[in-house]
Motif scaffolding. Structure first.
Motif, PDB file in Angstrom:
ATOM      1  N   LEU A 134      -1.285  14.343   6.509  1.00  0.00           N
ATOM      2  CA  LEU A 134      -1.418  13.706   5.165  1.00  0.00           C
ATOM      3  C   LEU A 134      -3.173  13.265   5.056  1.00  0.00           C
ATOM      4  CD1 LEU A 134       1.514  11.499   5.742  1.00  0.00           C
ATOM      5  CD2 LEU A 134       1.384  13.299   4.163  1.00  0.00           C
ATOM      6  N   PHE A 152      -7.361  -3.232   4.354  1.00  0.00           N
ATOM      7  CA  PHE A 152      -6.764  -2.195   4.248  1.00  0.00           C
ATOM      8  C   PHE A 152      -7.361  -0.856   4.912  1.00  0.00           C
ATOM      9  CE2 PHE A 152      -4.795  -5.535   1.232  1.00  0.00           C
ATOM     10  CZ  PHE A 152      -3.456  -5.032   1.500  1.00  0.00           C
ATOM     11  N   GLY A 206       7.774  -0.629  -1.354  1.00  0.00           N
ATOM     12  CA  GLY A 206       7.793   0.510  -2.413  1.00  0.00           C
ATOM     13  C   GLY A 206       6.821  -0.197  -3.587  1.00  0.00           C
ATOM     14  N   THR A 207       6.272  -1.190  -3.676  1.00  0.00           N
ATOM     15  CA  THR A 207       5.778  -1.703  -4.696  1.00  0.00           C
ATOM     16  C   THR A 207       4.342  -2.067  -4.376  1.00  0.00           C
ATOM     17  OG1 THR A 207       7.930  -2.869  -5.323  1.00  0.00           O
ATOM     18  CG2 THR A 207       5.715  -3.215  -6.615  1.00  0.00           C
ATOM     19  N   CYS A 208       3.252  -1.509  -5.227  1.00  0.00           N
ATOM     20  CA  CYS A 208       2.037  -1.747  -5.125  1.00  0.00           C
ATOM     21  C   CYS A 208       0.973  -1.818  -6.179  1.00  0.00           C
ATOM     22  CB  CYS A 208       1.384  -0.847  -3.869  1.00  0.00           C
ATOM     23  SG  CYS A 208       1.773   0.855  -4.458  1.00  0.00           S
ATOM     24  N   PRO A 234       1.413  10.988  -4.565  1.00  0.00           N
ATOM     25  CA  PRO A 234       1.788   9.647  -4.839  1.00  0.00           C
ATOM     26  C   PRO A 234       0.702   8.961  -5.462  1.00  0.00           C
ATOM     27  CG  PRO A 234       1.033   9.999  -2.545  1.00  0.00           C
ATOM     28  CD  PRO A 234       1.375  11.298  -3.113  1.00  0.00           C
ATOM     29  N   GLY A 235       1.065   7.785  -6.053  1.00  0.00           N
ATOM     30  CA  GLY A 235       0.311   6.981  -6.657  1.00  0.00           C
ATOM     31  C   GLY A 235       0.586   6.051  -7.658  1.00  0.00           C
ATOM     32  N   ARG A 279      -1.192  -5.103  -7.051  1.00  0.00           N
ATOM     33  CA  ARG A 279      -2.636  -5.255  -6.467  1.00  0.00           C
ATOM     34  C   ARG A 279      -3.755  -4.566  -7.349  1.00  0.00           C
ATOM     35  NH1 ARG A 279      -3.048  -1.643  -1.062  1.00  0.00           N
ATOM     36  NH2 ARG A 279      -5.376  -1.522  -1.098  1.00  0.00           N
ATOM     37  N   THR A 320      -3.934   8.866   9.412  1.00  0.00           N
ATOM     38  CA  THR A 320      -3.297   9.895  10.295  1.00  0.00           C
ATOM     39  C   THR A 320      -3.715   9.282  11.831  1.00  0.00           C
ATOM     40  OG1 THR A 320      -5.312  11.049  10.501  1.00  0.00           O
ATOM     41  CG2 THR A 320      -3.841  11.697   8.655  1.00  0.00           C
ATOM     42  N   LEU A 378       4.793   5.541  -7.100  1.00  0.00           N
ATOM     43  CA  LEU A 378       5.351   6.654  -6.583  1.00  0.00           C
ATOM     44  C   LEU A 378       4.929   6.556  -5.199  1.00  0.00           C
ATOM     45  CD1 LEU A 378       5.147   9.691  -9.127  1.00  0.00           C
ATOM     46  CD2 LEU A 378       6.759   7.740  -9.117  1.00  0.00           C
ATOM     47  N   SER A 379       6.102   6.856  -4.203  1.00  0.00           N
ATOM     48  CA  SER A 379       5.626   6.843  -2.910  1.00  0.00           C
ATOM     49  C   SER A 379       6.716   7.731  -2.134  1.00  0.00           C
ATOM     50  CB  SER A 379       5.638   5.531  -2.407  1.00  0.00           C
ATOM     51  OG  SER A 379       6.910   4.989  -2.219  1.00  0.00           O
ATOM     52  N   MET A 392     -10.901  -0.226  -4.398  1.00  0.00           N
ATOM     53  CA  MET A 392     -10.561   0.471  -3.045  1.00  0.00           C
ATOM     54  C   MET A 392      -9.080   1.087  -3.448  1.00  0.00           C
ATOM     55  SD  MET A 392     -10.483  -1.323   0.581  1.00  0.00           S
ATOM     56  CE  MET A 392      -8.965  -2.199   0.631  1.00  0.00           C
ATOM     57  N   GLN A 445      -3.255  -2.978   8.044  1.00  0.00           N
ATOM     58  CA  GLN A 445      -4.289  -3.961   7.814  1.00  0.00           C
ATOM     59  C   GLN A 445      -4.989  -4.275   9.092  1.00  0.00           C
ATOM     60  OE1 GLN A 445      -2.417  -6.977   5.066  1.00  0.00           O
ATOM     61  NE2 GLN A 445      -4.289  -7.104   4.058  1.00  0.00           N
ATOM     62  N   ALA A 479       0.873  -1.279   0.046  1.00  0.00           N
ATOM     63  CA  ALA A 479       0.098  -0.103   0.109  1.00  0.00           C
ATOM     64  C   ALA A 479       0.919   1.300  -0.131  1.00  0.00           C
ATOM     65  CB  ALA A 479      -0.766  -0.020   1.085  1.00  0.00           C
ATOM     66  N   CYS A 480       2.031   0.965  -0.610  1.00  0.00           N
ATOM     67  CA  CYS A 480       3.153   2.391  -0.560  1.00  0.00           C
ATOM     68  C   CYS A 480       2.760   3.438  -1.005  1.00  0.00           C
ATOM     69  CB  CYS A 480       4.593   1.657  -1.069  1.00  0.00           C
ATOM     70  SG  CYS A 480       4.519  -0.050  -1.101  1.00  0.00           S
ATOM     71  N   SER A 481       2.097   3.485  -1.867  1.00  0.00           N
ATOM     72  CA  SER A 481       1.559   4.770  -2.590  1.00  0.00           C
ATOM     73  C   SER A 481       0.275   5.257  -1.861  1.00  0.00           C
ATOM     74  CB  SER A 481       0.947   4.542  -4.038  1.00  0.00           C
ATOM     75  OG  SER A 481       2.288   4.402  -4.921  1.00  0.00           O
ATOM     76  N   TRP A 482      -0.214   4.541  -0.974  1.00  0.00           N
ATOM     77  CA  TRP A 482      -1.205   5.231  -0.051  1.00  0.00           C
ATOM     78  C   TRP A 482      -0.783   5.114   1.395  1.00  0.00           C
ATOM     79  CZ3 TRP A 482      -1.953   1.291  -3.508  1.00  0.00           C
ATOM     80  CH2 TRP A 482      -2.310   1.426  -4.887  1.00  0.00           C
ATOM     81  N   GLU A 537      -5.728   3.066   4.757  1.00  0.00           N
ATOM     82  CA  GLU A 537      -4.544   3.861   4.119  1.00  0.00           C
ATOM     83  C   GLU A 537      -4.599   5.361   4.250  1.00  0.00           C
ATOM     84  OE1 GLU A 537      -5.499   2.108   0.325  1.00  0.00           O
ATOM     85  OE2 GLU A 537      -4.379   0.326   0.542  1.00  0.00           O
TER      86      GLU A 537
END
Ligand code: FMN
Ligand code: SF4
Ligand code: FES
Lengths: 169, 437
Positions: free
Chosen positions: B436, A147, B94-96, B256-257, B99, A152, B249-250, B1, A142, A134-137, A149
């Motif tokens: 965030l 999940f 770093g990888t999603c 990010p996305g 999914r 805060t 991107l994180s 999601m 979990q 879930a790195c980009s979020w 994400e």
């Protein structure tokens, strides 16, 4: 509940038992069903007790020792109960950069348990985990398989309160 | 999601059906679904492999091996059954991206698996998903059942006289199981201890049979190659790096996305235009270009095209597509330490350089970060990491050593600033984490 000694209570629900009967037929070798069977058994029974291990070993046709060897390799498999809601907070790199450690610390305080601890009412357990995809979020966590994400401290409070509300049901 | 992010420079190929309801097979069929398989059936094994070679598709799992070439290594004749194994273990920090594929377009994975099977005359494929991805397993299981109901899987698929089955499988938590030979062990119901190679999986793989193993994104790309034509797909990318890929991107980045961009897309543009730059007016310090195991690039090394060859030339790797952005407030020692904690935790313990090496590196980095380090620790870290390289039983040892060497080499001053009881200088200057939302 008391059961007749000669008629032990079934370990798994009929649906899961039926699923397991099917699992062992899916692969070129029965043993391939082992890891999924353990995880699904754990999902239903909470953890992999001696009785569960014995039954899975029997179904797959390997020794209990071999089953235990496999269990010890995989991080999701456990031989002790966790909370009803298992909170898994990622602190790996992408989450760390966006406050994953702070989320973990916040959960420790909020739940009053250390990493890998279970609350005294058995509702929650907490674990620091590696990347959950879930790195980009980030930061992410979990709870069981769900999940959560872009967390805060405020939003994780709401998440925990929501599960707390469901605990009695 | 989880949703795809977009930017005008994005080129949707793998993501072409994302957000369009394509988990339902009827909707998938409306979106040119299963046409690629029908086409592949008419081409036959050699035709399929030629098309794959023309596409210049390289594996999206990390190493970037040319997919068509990999498939061509599977022997035509085999006493043992052949298999296709889809790697959906996605655990590289770093990888999603995989999914998103399973969530939005599971049929593309099914189609890719069938086509891979047709290319080598395999009759069975496995789709392995990491245990944490339970909801994706359920989505995929439904899609597989739909494909069976339509006669696209099972006996006599598409009325071709060919049989092909797919079984979905869950893991149960282990990064190392993403390594191809450990994955096969796991699927055989064992601990994920890697196997010695050669023989390679293409010759002796799952259950001892020749096996094609590919990353989920690689497999999901296959039907699009047949939909568009291999040469057309290749043209989207750069030389020897065909097509597009999903970049995740994180970190310290405004937007990010997961974005689908052409291979070779400039990294600076990716960070500043696609990702919107660094939040709060901060400066860039470093970028991890392809997941935790790839050596970091410094802020003045980012004018490169993101393909396997160009990032390789810059001394790192394109890896899994996980682009992690670090701003100037990041402590590189802490970052190196967190990276090493991961590898120490995930080392399967089979070989000594990795099992002991990752643990010692973790201890040394902890000591430096906490202020107990001495000059010699820095030297030792490099010495240890350099001596792990190439000496471990599987590439996890390299994956732990390579980024560490780069951290020490490129950010040595930061390590020195921690020494002699000083501890982490960044702790004090760091502002509270921005909210965030
Ligand atoms: C420690 C380790 C972990 C890996 N994890 C993954 C993973 O999670 N997913 C994946 O597709 N490949 C992973 N790989 C790469 C696989 O071994 C393999 O090269 C890849 O699945 C091949 O697919 P590709 O040719 O399509 O890239 C990993 C490799 C190593 C050494
Ligand atoms: S390098 Fe690490 S993960 Fe790979 S076999 Fe050795 S101990 Fe196991
Ligand atoms: S680093 Fe936390 S989800 Fe990937």
């Amino acid at each position: 509940m008391s059961t007749q000694p000669s008629q032990p209570a079934a370990l798994f629900s009929p649906a899961l038992a039926a699923r397991f009967d099917q699992f062992v037929t899916l692969y070129p070798v029965k043993r391939s069903a082992l890891v999924p069977m353990l995880l699904y058994a754990q999902d239903e029974t909470g953890y992999l007790s001696d009785a569960v291990i014995a039954e899975v070993a029997e179904r797959v046709g390997v020794s209990e020792l071999e089953v235990r060897n496999v269990i010890s390799y995989y991080s999701l498999l456990r031989t002790r109960p966790a909370g009803k809601f298992h909170v898994q907070v990622c602190t790996n790199i992408s989450c760390m950069l966006r406050g994953g450690n702070e989320i973990l610390e916040h959960c420790k305080k909020k739940l009053g348990v250390p990493n890998k601890g279970v609350t005294s009412d058995g509702v929650f357990s907490l674990e620091e985990v590696e990347c959950i995809g879930a790195c980009s979020w980030a930061p992410a966590a979990q709870v069981n398989y769900d999940f959560h994400e872009n967390l805060t401290p405020e939003s994780i409070d709401r998440v925990l309160a929501d599960y707390r509300g469901r605990a009695g049901k | 999601m989880a949703t795809l992010s977009t930017h005008p420079d994005c080129v949707p190929v793998v993501s072409y059906r994302f957000g369009k309801g394509a988990t339902s097979i009827d909707r998938y069929l409306e979106l040119e679904g299963y046409e690629a398989t029908r086409k592949a059936l008419t081409l036959g094994p050699d035709g399929i492999i030629n098309e794959m070679k023309a596409s210049n598709l390289r594996g999206r799992g990390g190493a970037g091996f040319p997919t068509g070439l990999k498939w061509s290594f599977v022997p035509k004749q085999s006493a043992k059954p052949k298999y296709v194994l889809v790697n959906g273990d996605e655990s590289e920090p770093g990888t999603c991206k995989d999914r998103l594929i399973f969530e939005h377009d599971p049929h593309s994975v099914i189609e890719g698996t069938i086509i891979a099977g047709l290319s080598v005359q395999a009759k069975m494929g496995f789709i392995y998903l990491r245990g944490e991805y339970r909801y994706l397993l359920e989505i995929t299981e439904k899609a597989v059942a739909q494909a069976y109901a339509k006669g696209f899987l099972g006996k006599n698929i598409f009325g071709s006289g060919i049989d092909f089955d797919i079984v979905t499988q869950t893991g149960a938590g282990a990064y190392e199981v993403g390594e191809e030979s450990a994955l096969m062990e796991s699927l055989e119901g064992k601990r994920g201890i890697p196997r010695i190679r050669p023989p390679f999986p293409a010759v002796v793989g799952l259950y001892g049979g020749p096996t094609i193993i590919n990353n989920a994104e690689t497999i999901a790309t296959v039907p699009h190659i047949f939909r568009m034509g291999g040469a057309e797909y290749a043209k989207l990318g750069t030389e020897r790096n065909g097509g597009t890929r999903l970049f995740c991107l994180s970190g310290h980045i405004e937007r990010p996305g997961v974005y689908e961009l052409p291979m070779g897309y400039n990294l600076r543009k990716m960070i500043y235009e696609v990702g919107g730059g660094i939040p709060n007016g901060k400066k860039l310090k470093a970028v991890v270009p392809g997941g935790a195991s790839t050596p970091a690039l410094t802020a003045d090394e980012i004018d490169i095209g993101m393909d396997f060859d160009q990032v390789g030339k810059a001394g790192s790797m394109l890896g899994s597509g996980g682009v992690v952005v670090l701003d100037e407030t990041t402590c590189m020692v802490e970052f190196a330490l967190r990276t090493m904690k991961f590898y120490a935790h995930e080392s399967c313990g089979w070989c000594i350089p990795c099992r002991e090496g990752t643990d010692w590196l973790k201890k040394s980095l902890t000591r430096i970060h906490e202020g107990g380090g001495v000059d010699k620790d820095i030297v030792n870290i490099r010495y240890l990491a350099e001596n792990m390289l190439g000496r471990t039983f599987c590439p996890l040892g390299d994956a732990a050593a390579m980024p560490t060497i780069a951290f020490v080499q490129k950010f040595r001053k930061e390590f020195e600033d921690h020494l002699e009881g000083r501890g982490c200088p960044y702790r004090r200057v760091r502002e509270p984490e921005p909210a965030l939302v």
